[in-house]
Design a protein around this motif. Structure first.
Motif, PDB file in Angstrom:
ATOM      1  N   VAL A 147       0.786  -1.048   0.285  1.00 53.75           N
ATOM      2  CA  VAL A 147       0.188   0.000   0.277  1.00 53.75           C
ATOM      3  C   VAL A 147       0.786   1.449  -0.109  1.00 53.75           C
ATOM      4  CG1 VAL A 147      -2.139   1.069   1.419  1.00 53.75           C
ATOM      5  CG2 VAL A 147      -1.917  -1.092   1.403  1.00 53.75           C
ATOM      6  N   SER A 148       0.888   2.233  -1.079  1.00 54.80           N
ATOM      7  CA  SER A 148       1.403   3.493  -0.809  1.00 54.80           C
ATOM      8  C   SER A 148       0.331   4.367  -0.415  1.00 54.80           C
ATOM      9  CB  SER A 148       1.515   3.670  -2.559  1.00 54.80           C
ATOM     10  OG  SER A 148       0.791   4.198  -3.329  1.00 54.80           O
ATOM     11  N   ARG A 149       0.912   5.365   0.189  1.00 53.63           N
ATOM     12  CA  ARG A 149       0.286   6.800   0.572  1.00 53.63           C
ATOM     13  C   ARG A 149       0.012   7.569  -0.710  1.00 53.63           C
ATOM     14  NH1 ARG A 149       1.687  10.279   5.686  1.00 53.63           N
ATOM     15  NH2 ARG A 149      -0.454  10.723   5.198  1.00 53.63           N
ATOM     16  N   THR A 150      -1.275   8.332  -0.701  1.00 53.17           N
ATOM     17  CA  THR A 150      -1.901   9.466  -1.624  1.00 53.17           C
ATOM     18  C   THR A 150      -1.087   9.997  -1.965  1.00 53.17           C
ATOM     19  OG1 THR A 150      -4.506   8.340  -0.631  1.00 53.17           O
ATOM     20  CG2 THR A 150      -4.073  10.050  -2.656  1.00 53.17           C
ATOM     21  N   GLY A 151      -0.609  10.421  -3.362  1.00 50.79           N
ATOM     22  CA  GLY A 151       0.540  10.929  -3.851  1.00 50.79           C
ATOM     23  C   GLY A 151      -0.309  12.926  -4.086  1.00 50.79           C
ATOM     24  N   TYR A 152       0.538  13.525  -4.286  1.00 57.07           N
ATOM     25  CA  TYR A 152       0.227  14.864  -5.441  1.00 57.07           C
ATOM     26  C   TYR A 152       0.998  15.017  -6.367  1.00 57.07           C
ATOM     27  CZ  TYR A 152      -0.918  16.723  -0.312  1.00 57.07           C
ATOM     28  OH  TYR A 152      -1.578  16.896   0.761  1.00 57.07           O
ATOM     29  N   ARG A 153       0.273  15.408  -7.828  1.00 53.59           N
ATOM     30  CA  ARG A 153       0.513  15.317  -8.137  1.00 53.59           C
ATOM     31  C   ARG A 153       1.733  16.688  -9.516  1.00 53.59           C
ATOM     32  NH1 ARG A 153      -3.947  15.379 -13.466  1.00 53.59           N
ATOM     33  NH2 ARG A 153      -4.650  13.021 -12.420  1.00 53.59           N
ATOM     34  N   GLU A 154       2.210  16.448  -9.919  1.00 53.00           N
ATOM     35  CA  GLU A 154       4.121  17.920 -10.247  1.00 53.00           C
ATOM     36  C   GLU A 154       3.136  18.899 -10.554  1.00 53.00           C
ATOM     37  OE1 GLU A 154       7.414  16.939 -12.404  1.00 53.00           O
ATOM     38  OE2 GLU A 154       7.222  18.210 -13.567  1.00 53.00           O
ATOM     39  N   SER A 155       2.446  19.158 -11.531  1.00 58.62           N
ATOM     40  CA  SER A 155       1.767  20.210 -11.558  1.00 58.62           C
ATOM     41  C   SER A 155       0.604  21.165  -9.971  1.00 58.62           C
ATOM     42  CB  SER A 155       0.318  20.068 -12.625  1.00 58.62           C
ATOM     43  OG  SER A 155      -0.625  19.567 -11.741  1.00 58.62           O
ATOM     44  N   ASP A 156       0.703  20.099  -9.504  1.00 58.34           N
ATOM     45  CA  ASP A 156       0.214  21.279  -7.981  1.00 58.34           C
ATOM     46  C   ASP A 156       1.571  21.079  -6.946  1.00 58.34           C
ATOM     47  OD1 ASP A 156      -1.858  19.429  -8.246  1.00 58.34           O
ATOM     48  OD2 ASP A 156      -1.915  17.998  -7.675  1.00 58.34           O
ATOM     49  N   LEU A 157       3.041  21.447  -7.428  1.00 61.34           N
ATOM     50  CA  LEU A 157       4.190  21.940  -6.565  1.00 61.34           C
ATOM     51  C   LEU A 157       5.379  22.333  -6.887  1.00 61.34           C
ATOM     52  CD1 LEU A 157       3.994  18.112  -5.478  1.00 61.34           C
ATOM     53  CD2 LEU A 157       3.966  19.639  -3.950  1.00 61.34           C
ATOM     54  N   ALA A 158       5.064  21.630  -8.490  1.00 67.74           N
ATOM     55  CA  ALA A 158       6.716  22.655  -8.549  1.00 67.74           C
ATOM     56  C   ALA A 158       6.576  23.583  -9.457  1.00 67.74           C
ATOM     57  CB  ALA A 158       6.912  21.295 -10.119  1.00 67.74           C
ATOM     58  N   ASP A 159       6.871  25.070  -9.850  1.00 64.38           N
ATOM     59  CA  ASP A 159       6.991  26.125 -10.383  1.00 64.38           C
ATOM     60  C   ASP A 159       7.472  26.398 -11.776  1.00 64.38           C
ATOM     61  OD1 ASP A 159       6.965  29.127 -10.908  1.00 64.38           O
ATOM     62  OD2 ASP A 159       8.340  29.867  -9.254  1.00 64.38           O
ATOM     63  N   TYR A 160       6.035  26.056 -12.408  1.00 62.87           N
ATOM     64  CA  TYR A 160       5.875  26.558 -14.206  1.00 62.87           C
ATOM     65  C   TYR A 160       6.254  27.814 -14.304  1.00 62.87           C
ATOM     66  CZ  TYR A 160       4.945  21.712 -14.106  1.00 62.87           C
ATOM     67  OH  TYR A 160       5.059  19.951 -13.456  1.00 62.87           O
ATOM     68  N   ASN A 161       6.300  28.964 -13.420  1.00 59.76           N
ATOM     69  CA  ASN A 161       6.674  30.225 -13.817  1.00 59.76           C
ATOM     70  C   ASN A 161       7.975  30.486 -14.253  1.00 59.76           C
ATOM     71  OD1 ASN A 161       3.982  31.106 -13.647  1.00 59.76           O
ATOM     72  ND2 ASN A 161       4.152  31.015 -11.505  1.00 59.76           N
ATOM     73  N   THR A 162       8.435  29.874 -15.658  1.00 57.49           N
ATOM     74  CA  THR A 162       9.601  29.686 -15.195  1.00 57.49           C
ATOM     75  C   THR A 162      10.049  31.208 -16.233  1.00 57.49           C
ATOM     76  OG1 THR A 162      11.804  28.302 -16.729  1.00 57.49           O
ATOM     77  CG2 THR A 162       8.875  29.219 -18.743  1.00 57.49           C
TER      78      THR A 162
ATOM     79  N   PHE B 198      13.508  22.856  -4.722  1.00 55.20           N
ATOM     80  CA  PHE B 198      13.625  21.643  -4.028  1.00 55.20           C
ATOM     81  C   PHE B 198      13.143  20.518  -4.544  1.00 55.20           C
ATOM     82  CE2 PHE B 198       9.576  24.467  -5.140  1.00 55.20           C
ATOM     83  CZ  PHE B 198       8.741  23.111  -4.997  1.00 55.20           C
ATOM     84  N   ALA B 199      13.378  19.854  -4.045  1.00 54.29           N
ATOM     85  CA  ALA B 199      13.214  17.992  -4.826  1.00 54.29           C
ATOM     86  C   ALA B 199      11.180  18.172  -4.562  1.00 54.29           C
ATOM     87  CB  ALA B 199      13.784  16.639  -4.318  1.00 54.29           C
ATOM     88  N   VAL B 200      11.113  17.951  -5.641  1.00 59.50           N
ATOM     89  CA  VAL B 200       9.708  17.871  -5.888  1.00 59.50           C
ATOM     90  C   VAL B 200       9.114  17.041  -5.014  1.00 59.50           C
ATOM     91  CG1 VAL B 200       7.439  17.744  -7.380  1.00 59.50           C
ATOM     92  CG2 VAL B 200       9.141  19.306  -8.087  1.00 59.50           C
ATOM     93  N   GLY B 201       9.707  15.709  -5.185  1.00 61.91           N
ATOM     94  CA  GLY B 201       9.016  14.087  -5.158  1.00 61.91           C
ATOM     95  C   GLY B 201       9.062  14.363  -3.311  1.00 61.91           C
ATOM     96  N   ILE B 202      10.518  14.318  -3.262  1.00 59.17           N
ATOM     97  CA  ILE B 202      10.855  14.515  -0.987  1.00 59.17           C
ATOM     98  C   ILE B 202       9.497  15.862  -0.903  1.00 59.17           C
ATOM     99  CG2 ILE B 202      11.932  15.601   0.508  1.00 59.17           C
ATOM    100  CD1 ILE B 202      14.151  14.237  -1.047  1.00 59.17           C
ATOM    101  N   ALA B 203       9.177  16.943  -1.506  1.00 59.32           N
ATOM    102  CA  ALA B 203       7.916  18.114  -1.096  1.00 59.32           C
ATOM    103  C   ALA B 203       6.825  17.203  -0.677  1.00 59.32           C
ATOM    104  CB  ALA B 203       8.505  18.986  -1.768  1.00 59.32           C
ATOM    105  N   ALA B 204       6.673  16.576  -1.566  1.00 61.90           N
ATOM    106  CA  ALA B 204       5.409  15.519  -1.365  1.00 61.90           C
ATOM    107  C   ALA B 204       5.395  15.051  -0.437  1.00 61.90           C
ATOM    108  CB  ALA B 204       4.898  15.144  -2.699  1.00 61.90           C
TER     109      ALA B 204
END
Length: 1013
Positions: A365-380, A452-458
């Motif tokens: 069983v894995s924990r419920t995750g977050y999509r990258e678009s919920d976390l990363a800064d896409y305002n490049t 920041f690391a997106v996966g670790i942030a989630a």
């Protein structure tokens, strides 16, 4: 570190002063002036470069095509008149002239470019001893792609990995990667790598296109002249000299980006750049550059399941049908455990009855995750600033002070996806240059900003809300309750997740944002307050280099050079390991080379040989010889070469110590083997653990002999326990002795499932211990390659240019990632292979496990080979058609996969490009079209789920893109209007596993150049 930087620049400026004091001379001046015109149109030419042959002194024609040059030398001497797109002309000067008239003819013959990269001396690209690709000013201006860096993908044999709109990595001849450490990218002689990462961050902090004079690319090994890490190619970008390219130029580009799966499919982008250069005299000139880009980035939105847990597949798995789901671009769901392991811990803690173990399936069983678009800064965004001062101390020596600064926000793919927010990198150079020598000193100052690391942030956000130590037991407890109420497994899993996820922080809510800020403000791996995702790197690089071409030796040409480099690691003790004093390490390297070349057989054959020696303080010294020969007959040139290359392990390969959601990343140096007790608590390869786990899984199935024997054993143990329980009840007077046999018989079936849940895994583990063999770690060494190449470059009828090569590479000490698994309990792990260690290794034992990813050298000889062919044909009426095709393959991939080794070749076998263009189809109007295609291939990296990677399931599909542009030259306002688009068929594609989906771009740009002809 500040004191070291001060000493560095003090030494550099002392050298400048010393040379300056000795450089003044007083000789008779000769003045030459005149006009340069086009031989066909008779129009004056603006910006023609005029230099004294063998000197650094020179000038350019002004806006009227006129020039004036003072030379501190008595005649005779030779002036060279040159301009991109025209045939250079040499004129001997015998005295002062005030009305010299020069006519330059437009270059109509292909293959006339001059390159420096192949031998570190100027030579014809046709006669280069190795393969060289070049883009000049005109080629850069006319590419159909939105930027010159994107156009690199159209060069012969070049692959790209797009991690963001502004972050792309190039590669040649296999072993492509995100953040490529096997290629070197240089700007004006400065290694453009981020020192703590050891790879170039694309062109996010690179060079402005307005200031770019030329791009040269050498595919394959180039270590013999350029030193460590140029094992798969080197890219040299040369900026415009302010003496030769003066005036004001500016560009504005805007347009539309579209990709259907983005949060907002269509968005705009904006790109502005300006350059100004001025020569105050023949002695002093300066230039300044500024460019800024802003856009909504491409998004990584691959939601396929890379867990392969619970019988799931990549394409078929999702959160609804796989409790252990791990989406490629979903983060936080990497945290998973076995329900059996959690249930056993709950039984031991007295919070779950033993009888409930029979209701628990052997499911992850894995924990419920977050999509990258919920976390990363896409305002490049990307801001580039550049300034340079050029001072000609005399006719023989030019001094250069230069600073490049880049600031931006982007996303990078490594072992995790990293949101690189407010990243900045500065490069500052002091250089002395003559016609045949240079001395150069520069420093690169990297600052990771708010990365920041997106996966670790989630993962951290999940832990901020509810610790996994609480979440998983809640899940298991709710699952048991649902089963007791008659639910099937799927329904019970849904109910369990719903219960455990009550109150979970949802993206966009204040609670989510607050938790995210807390997590990304703490450096990796975190502290007592919680998980940390902040990526901290403030590593500096200091580099000294010199080169000298010997001109007084008549029987041959010789070039010698040397360099010294220092890496000062600084991650504030988060990314890199520390020494016994708690300080991060410093790495010292030095090297030198000598090259000789000679013309033979009536100057038709040129033999070139070179040798280089490099030493890194953590490894043995490396020798890099190269021998090449070029045989030229008229316009046909045949070449062959043998050369070696090597790659010193990167700063991270040496000293990284970073815990990520997938594994703990460790350097390959011996200190880590001691620090993590590899000698006393052995490690096992992932392939070994997977083989063992498959055997255990098979033996836990009802039909297996081990399972049947375990049930018999569990029944006997249940009888013993039931007898003891009933006996105690009889003695307590709870039941009469006459009912004891019936009570025992009734109790045994209730006890068997719980006992079997403990006995079966142990017995299955015992039966498969023969497959558990500890992994043997050997000495960590630099990677080496021996490269053989043959090639041909020829011109037929001044219309057809043919460029072909074939190569064979032989890699030794190849460096690749090795996933290792260690028993989480050193007490059992130290006993060697045993049943409990086996269960711990596959994640179902009581002691847990530790997973490491570590760079290792392979004992196998790894072989790759390939070829490429380029054709360019000049059609009538200024039309041109051309293209290239390349083939690359790794010979023994299947053999390596069997051992669990991940070579990460990451390259399609076939790729091709077709171009069609006309620079002036009608007056002042030109166009260019380009189609590029590449085949499918397997991508392997530390970002890919280990199970997916080891089974070579991370397939990147084939794709093709069509790009086009049309331009209009507005001579009256000295501007060029350009309209274009890339990936016009709008077929989204990914170039690497976990990277964003690239869609279409449509743009319009206007470029003004004061010196435009």
């Amino acid at each position: 570190m500040r004191s070291f930087t001060q000493k560095f620049w003090a030494s550099v400026f002392s050298l400048f002063l010393l040379v300056s004091l000795g450089s003044w001379d007083a000789k008779a001046q000769t003045t030459i002036s005149g006009t340069v015109t086009d031989a066909d149109t008779k129009e004056t030419l603006v910006g023609v470069n005029i230099v004294v042959k063998g000197k650094v002194i020179g000038t350019i024609t002004d806006l009227s095509g006129k020039f004036s040059l003072n030379v501190n030398q008595e005649p005779p001497f030779t002036l060279i008149f040159s301009m991109v797109g025209y045939t250079s002309q040499e004129v001997e000067i015998t005295g002062g002239i005030s009305n010299l008239s020069i006519q330059l003819a437009e270059s109509s013959i292909m293959g006339q470019e001059v390159v420096i990269s192949a031998s570190r001396v100027e030579e014809s690209i046709m006669k280069s001893p190795v393969s060289v690709e070049k883009m000049d000013i005109i080629a850069i201006r006319e590419v159909p792609q939105a930027s010159f860096y994107d156009a690199l993908n159209n060069l012969k044999g070049v692959e790209m990995s797009t991690q963001s709109l502004t972050f792309k990595s190039f590669n040649t001849r296999g072993f492509n990667s995100n953040g490529n450490v096997r290629t070197v990218q240089m700007i004006d002689g400065m290694d453009n790598q981020a020192p703590g990462l050891n790879f170039s961050v694309g062109n996010i902090v690179g060079i402005s296109e307005l200031d770019l004079e030329s791009v040269e690319l050498i595919p394959g090994a180039a270590s013999a002249l350029y030193g460590p890490n140029a094992i798969n190619g080197i890219l040299l970008m040369n900026s415009k000299n302010p003496f030769q390219y003066q005036g004001l130029s500016a560009n504005v580009r805007t347009g539309f980006m579209n990709e259907d799966s983005r949060t907002q499919p269509g968005t705009g982008f904006y790109d502005f750049s300006a350059r100004y250069a001025k020569a105050f005299s023949d002695k002093v000139a300066f230039k300044v550059n500024v460019s800024y880009l802003a856009a909504d980035d491409w998004q990584a939105n691959d939601f396929r399941d890379q867990s392969l847990l619970n019988g799931s597949t990549i394409e078929g798995g999702n959160r609804l049908n796989n409790p252990g789901y791990n989406g490629v671009n979903v983060y936080g769901d990497e945290t998973n455990v076995s329900m059996t392991s959690v249930a056993n811990q709950m039984v031991a803690a007295g919070v779950l009855p033993q009888a409930a173990l029979g209701l628990i399936p052997n499911t992850f069983v894995s924990r419920t995750g977050y999509r990258e678009s919920d976390l990363a800064d896409y305002n490049t965004k990307s801001l580039k600033l550049n300034a340079a001062l050029h001072w000609r101390l005399n006719d023989r020596v030019e001094a250069i002070l230069q600073g490049n600064y880049g600031f931006g926000t982007t996303v990078y793919t490594g072992a995790d996806r990293y949101s690189i927010a407010n990243f900045n990198l500065g490069q500052y150079k002091a250089e002395l240059r003559g016609a045949n020598w240079f001395l150069r000193a520069y420093t690169t100052q990297e600052r990771s900003g708010d990365a920041f690391a997106v996966g670790i942030a989630a993962q951290g956000i999940n832990e901020e809300w509810k610790r996994s130590q609480q979440w998983f037991p809640e899940y298991v407890g709710a699952f048991v309750q649902a089963k007791l109420q008659g639910a099937d497994d799927a329904t019970a899993h849904g109910a369990a997740r719903g219960f455990a996820d009550q109150g979970r922080f949802l993206p966009g809510t204040p609670e989510f944002e607050a938790a995210k800020q807390r997590v990304i403000s703490r450096p990796i791996p975190g502290n007592a307050q919680g998980v940390g995702a902040q990526f901290v790197d403030k590593t500096n690089l200091y580099h000294f280099e010199g080169s000298y071409t010997f001109t007084g030796i008549k029987f041959a040409e010789f070039v010698a050079g040397a360099n010294y480099r220092i890496y000062a690691l600084n991650s504030e003790k988060t990314l890199f390991a520390t020494d016994e004093n708690g300080e991060e390490f410093t790495i010292n390297e030095y090297g030198g080379y000598l090259q000789g070349s000679k013309l033979l057989f009536n100057d038709k054959f040129k033999l070139t040989a070179s040798v280089r020696y490099d030493k890194n303080e953590n490894f043995q010294g490396q020798w890099s010889p190269r021998v090449s020969g070029v045989y030229s007959v008229n316009n046909h040139n045949f070449r062959a070469s043998y050369q070696t290359g090597f790659r010193i392990p990167t700063t991270q390969d040496q000293f990284i110590d970073l815990l990520t959601p997938q594994a703990r990343l460790l350097g390959g140096l011996p200190l880590f083997r001691d620090r993590y007790n590899f000698n006393s608590n052995p490690v096992y390869s992932l392939a070994t653990v997977q083989q063992f786990g498959a055997g255990v899984q098979a033996d836990t199935q009802p039909g297996s002999p081990v399972y049947q024997q375990s049930i018999q054993q569990a029944t006997q143990l249940a009888i013993q326990q039931a007898t003891q329980i009933v006996t105690e009840q009889v003695q307590a007077g709870l039941i009469p002795p006459s009912e004891a046999p019936a009570a025992i018989a009734a109790l045994v079936p209730q006890l068997v499932p719980g006992i079997a849940a403990q006995v079966v895994p142990v017995n299955a583990s015992t039966a498969n211990l023969g497959t558990l063999t500890p992994f043997e770690l050997t000495e960590f060494k630099p990677e080496r390659v021996k490269s053989f190449e043959v090639g041909y470059k020829g011109l037929f009828s001044n219309r057809l240019l043919v460029d072909a090569y074939a190569y064979f590479n032989r890699f030794e000490n190849f460096i690749g990632g090795q996933v290792l698994v260690q028993d989480g309990d050193p007490n059992t792990g130290g006993l060697g292979p045993n049943p409990i260690t086996g269960l711990n290794l596959i994640g179902v034992g009581p002691g847990g496990r530790s997973i490491y990813s570590i760079p290792v050298n392979r004992t196998e000889i790894i072989q790759s080979w390939g070829w490429a062919l380029g054709l360019d044909y000049k059609l009538p009426k200024n039309y041109s058609i051309g293209g290239n095709v390349s083939y690359n393959t790794l010979s023994n991939l299947d053999e390596l996969a069997e051992t669990g080794f991940q070579p990460s070749f990451n390259t399609p076998e076939y790729r091709y490009v077709i171009n069609f263009a006309n620079r002036e189809v009608v007056d002042n109007v030109g166009f260019s079209l380009s189609y590029r295609w590449q085949g499918e291939f397997v991508w392997q990296s530390s970002f890919v789920g280990p199970a997916v990677s080891s089974q070579q399931l991370s397939v990147m599909p084939a794709f093709g893109t069509f790009d086009a542009q049309v331009s209009y030259k507005m001579k009256s306002i000295k501007s060029i209007l350009k309209l274009g688009g890339t990936n016009l068929f709008s077929n989204g594609y990914r170039q690497a596993w976990g990277n964003p989906t690239v869609g279409s771009m449509f743009y319009i740009s206007l470029t003004f150049d004061e010196f435009l002809n």
